[in-house]
Each structure stands twice: as C-alpha cells, then as structure tokens.
Design an enzyme around this catalytic site. Sequence first.
Site: not given
Lengths: 407, 407
Positions: B94, B143, B169-172, B260, B333, B356
């Site tokens: 609340k 990617k 890892k897979d892309d989410e 993630h 990044g 990237g």
Amino acid sequence: MNNCTATYRLYDDKADFRKKAESIAVGMTVGSWTELPQAKRESMQKHLGQVLKVDVHEPEGDQPGERYADVTIAYPDVNFSKDIPALLVTVFGKISMDGRIKLNHLGFSDDYLSAFPGPKFGISGIRDLLGVHDRPLLMSIFKSVIGLNMDELRDQFTRQALGGVDLIKDDEILFENELTPIEKRVEVCLKAAEAASRETGKKLLYAANLTGHTSSLKSQAKKAIQAGANALLFNVLSYGYDVLHELSSDPEITVPIAAHPALAGAYYPSQHYGISASVLLGQLMRLAGADLVLFPSPYGSVTMPREENMAIRDELITNALPMKTSMPVPSAGIHPGLVPLIMRDFGQDVVINAGGGIHGHPMGTEAGGRAFVQAIEAARQSLRLADYAEAGHPELKAALEAWGGER
Amino acid sequence: MNNCTATYRLYDDKADFRKKAESIAVGMTVGSWTELPQAKRESMQKHLGQVLKVDVHEPEGDQPGERYADVTIAYPDVNFSKDIPALLVTVFGKISMDGRIKLNHLGFSDDYLSAFPGPKFGISGIRDLLGVHDRPLLMSIFKSVIGLNMDELRDQFTRQALGGVDLIKDDEILFENELTPIEKRVEVCLKAAEAASRETGKKLLYAANLTGHTSSLKSQAKKAIQAGANALLFNVLSYGYDVLHELSSDPEITVPIAAHPALAGAYYPSQHYGISASVLLGQLMRLAGADLVLFPSPYGSVTMPREENMAIRDELITNALPMKTSMPVPSAGIHPGLVPLIMRDFGQDVVINAGGGIHGHPMGTEAGGRAFVQAIEAARQSLRLADYAEAGHPELKAALEAWGGER
C-alpha cells in the site's frame, strides 16, 4: 501484418527523437537493419518494428518545462508469444533501463487478444450475481485483521454485512495463517453472510485473499470455492499478470476476481520512468481478466491525479476490446460525502469502496455501511445528501458531520 | 521475536518523519493502535511493526537539495507467509502508492530465510561446472536472433563458441517460436558446443530462455534439461520472484539459472519512487535463487551509476546470508578495453558479458571472443592490455583500436 503497439514518452534535452524511435524499433526486434544484406532484409521485414508516430514537445520560450516526445512503435506479433510477460519484455524489457522513458499506452492486435478471454464476469456479471443493476455497488474492507481469531473476524464481517454492503474484501495483507486459514475463513464468513442476508435482503460477495506460492494458487482458489467462496482478492503485481491470466482463464475458477494494486506505486508515480497507471491498473488488469480493479482514488489520502483515474476507468470499460469490462474500484479516503462526486466521475458502474469511512463511523461499523447505502440512494435520486440526511437518515447525517458533506 | 525489516527513503518538505514512520509501522501491520483497548494491545503486540530508525536529512543552508529521511521498520514474521510476494506486499504494497517513497533495503530474519534454499550453484558451483576458478568468466549474447532459422542459429552459436567464451545466452526477447523451439534449439546448440569444445578445450554453458505461461515453465525447463540444456535464462521481473523461487527450489531443475533484468527500469531509476536496484537485482534475485544476475553496467550505453552496481554486487556476494552467492553479470556496452576496470570493480568473481563487443569485432564474432579471452588473460597477469595486444594478440589489438583501450 499483425502488430501490438507501445507508446512511450521519452525525455531528452536534445536527442533526435525520430532517430531514437527508429533505434528502439530496430533494437527491440531484429537488432540491426542497415548492416543487413538486401536478401536478409527481405526475410526479416516481417519481424521489424515500425515507428508509427513521433510527437515532439519542445518547451515553450517563456514556459521552460521539459523536452519530450510521445513515440508509438509497432511490434510484429510474430516476434512474441501470446502472453503478458512476452509482450512486456518485448516492448519494455531492455529499454526500460535506457534513460528517461515511461510506457504510457499499449495497443493489442486482434490476434494477440485472441489468447485472452478477459474477465469472466465483468461489470454485468457481477451485477447479475448481486441482482443490482441500477446503482453503484458498495464494498467494505476488513480493517486490522492481522491477529484476529475466527470469532473476531466473524463479528467484524457480520457488522459490515448488516450495514448493507454488496461486497466485503479481505485486507490484502492477510496471508495464509493459523488463526484464519482461507477455507475456514470462507466457511465462517459465508455463513455470516447468509445470516445477514436474511436481515438485509441483500446478496453479498466476499473476496477472500488468495496468497501463497504461485504454483499453489489455483488449488488454493479451488479449495476456497469448494468451501463456498464467491469472490477472490488477488495481489496481481506481486505475482505477475500471467498468473492472473491463468487464474481467470481457468474454467474451474467460477467466481469474480478483484485485483488489488499493492506495489503499483513502485511503477507509476514517476514522471520520467516506469509504467503509467492506466497501462498497469487499466489495460493489463482487464487483459489479464480482473473482474474488479482497485486503485488509489483522487479523493483521499493515498491519491492519484484525477486524470489518471479517468484514464484507468476508460481502459477498464472501453468497448474497443472484445472482452467483458472490469469494474473500477477507486479506493482510499472514501466517505459518504464523496458519493455524488464519485458518481460524477465514474457514473454508476463503480464500486464505492470504504474501510475507515465505514469502520470509523461515529455510530459504528454497521451504521457506517448504512450511511453509504443512504448516500448512494440519495445520489441515485439526484437528491442533495444533506437534504436526504435530514429526512430520517441519521447515519448519513452523522457521516456528513464527521467527514464533511457533498463536494 | 523474528522480524524482517525494510528501509525506505521518504521525501517530504516538512513532514514529521518520526510520526510518518510510526504510522507506517502501525498501518502496515495491525492497522490501528492508539484506539485499541489495553487487553487487545497485549494480544496484538506481537503483530505490531516497530520503527527501528529514523535518519532525517535536512537540506543544507547553501546547498538547497531535498529534505528526506531514511526510515527502517521491523515487520513481525508472524504477519506474513515465507514467500516473496507476501513480504513485498507487507512492506511496500500500500505505501508504495503513498507519496514520495523508495524502498532501499530489506532485512531478512533467519526464520524467513529458512524457506529459501538460494542459488543451487552460485559462483562456486558455476565455476565447478566450467572447471574455471582463477579468472572472470566470459559470456556471449546471441545477437539479432528473431527470425533466424536453426541453421543460422547454429552457425552463430558456433562462431561464439569457437571464440572461447564460457557461457552463451539466448537473447531475452527470443520466445517460444516455430523456427527455433527450445528443445530443438538446446539440442542443436549443445551439439555445436561439443564440437567447439573439442577445438577450444573449454567447457561451455548455454542459457536457454525460459518463456511461456507461468504454469508451463517448470515442464518447459525440464524438457529443455532433458534435451541437454545446461543452463537457463529467465526474465524474472515479468513473472515475479516467486516463480524463480519455485524454479530454483525444484530438485529436478539441475542447471544454473541466469536472471535477466528486463523491466527493471520500470522500478529503480527514479530517485523518489520505486525499488532500488540493489533490492531488485541484488537482494531479491539472490533470495529467489538466481545463480547469475545480469544488470546494466556503469560502463556502456545502458548505464547505471557505479555505486548502484557496487551495491548490487555486495548483495549478491555478501556472506551475511546462509546461502550460496550469485554471480554478478554487469552488462551492456562491454568491450575488451573495459576488462581491467570491470575487474577493479568486481574482482575476478564476475562474468564479462558482451554482445556487440563480440559480434561487432572488426575481424568477426570468433575473433571478438578471442579478444576478450586475451584481455582477461592480460588482466589476470596484471599486464597492460596494449602491451599484451602487441605481443602477438591481433584480436585484442583490433578490439582496442575499434573501441578504445584500457581505462
């Protein structure tokens, strides 16, 4: 092509918002575009997000304000499964963390909507259950229930029921506990409801709070229903919308579900971040199948601006969706003097929901319910509350004296 | 008495913060106190919240700033069940909607913690699986996977694996889809991993994205594990922490789970509202049993202030909790030139996670992985990256030229 859409407000002092929008549309779908060879672009076209709109608002010369843009992006349905987690991760997963951005609106494709039966009862279904079609409904909230034993709970329930309310809801912080476990609580309260009904002549829904581990919720709900529960309360945001979607879609869950907004304040109040109240408590609650949706009213202490309340209401009742409507329940700080104002804002398809405004009545809880019943009756007849109070309605009169009159 | 605690920052220009704290402690537990008769108070005492601390920060005369207070309140365990939804609704349900308030820290009682086995693998368990104990781990992210068919996916997987990464890892945003359904994807990728391992001599974990309806997640996870999956990726915030808690507690889910942070930006970035990153992505992720936790790094484009990253790290690895640690994965990044800086901030118990920064390498994805492997090796030996690059490591050299050198 079928798309769902998302509209964001992006804040930035100098960004090229069109470029930013394009980068979201690409980045949240196919990842890269300009680098793709032509042949690949053809096969990827159907997955590519599209910028539908960029409305830039530059601050006026003499009114400084902030620079922002409202951006709408279309996300191809083919990219995500037809569930709310997939849609939310697609449209707001990564970019929720990328600067000042707020998710302000969603658009659902017919194809996406096909996976959502929506509220099982909705406004008309709840009215049918109660046999009340011509006035706002009245809901009362248990007060200070932690630590109460079953007799104390029954006593409080009875006093609320005798006041003539249509619905009684558990406190959202009442979890499974030894003193008042859900099955026993439902059994005791429904028996008290029947007894009260014989006096008031009114039907009553009791929304029992559904708690515990996610995987146990369906069986808990079914046990409660077996014990006689005729409604459920659910803290949707602490479990996720998909859990509500699965509960509301289950044919064995044969009672209305009231969605509580607990934790909503973690998302909506910031201007620059988060998810707007109308998405959170309007669009997604109805999509997930909430029959009633509670949210902070603009009238009391826990407040939300009136326009946000109206935006929630619009999403809950719009006939643009192929599913039943959800009943709006503006909550907190409600007392009888506010009834005409609430009806001006919401019409009659609204639940007048009170806790302190019932239990805190100078003549007690039962009188607190009656004062609201009287206020609703007066408003329905377009009578002034003060006049109606004088005409032999001492409970309403006491309420108006305690909390103030019509606004 | 056993209590969990919550620490909030309340903002208000003139409020009596002590009074406000008291009203939270009472309002979020027993509801009312001063009105209770003495006998009732005795029986309710064990349910009453307690104000543990009120630190008021007045703005300085010449530094305007905002007036706020850090308030800690103890909530008796007896009031809520031992699950995360109950705790969150109790401490922030609340009041999240009641003015400018941010939830900044939680404290868990031993009794509450007893219901949380925590991460099944944790940092040491993941290191054991990989046979790597003396350096940061390296993770690569798929990617632009939407729209890829199985051959394209396998190809991208192989190029990442041959670069020498420890985890992929897979892309989410890769949901259950016809082109690359999870069981088939796991089978194909794990076979590619084995082939790559024969070349690199390295083990590899592949975190497959677990998606779909909440009630199907356990069976999806088990199917993926049967198909050979050796790790899972999970969008925790779109489902709720309790779902992760139940997944991580299941003895049949025998692989590490990477959490993630999708949607986290809906909660943490506002100064005045929401839930801090260290609660959201630190305390609650570990409590719910995440073996690895991704969060926006302070280094790249999607940024979080460094001190918030350090606060997350502290919660993931503190030995104050009787459960395994979670591996921090600062993300977004990241390029090889940042490796020494990341190790200064996190030590060696960190996953260097790049998308990237691997796929965008001027010599290709495989070289992108190698550049990171080289950067990690240089940092481990406390060598300057530029020197190590010159000493026969052209991939690292190209990376430093593309993205910049050591900071």
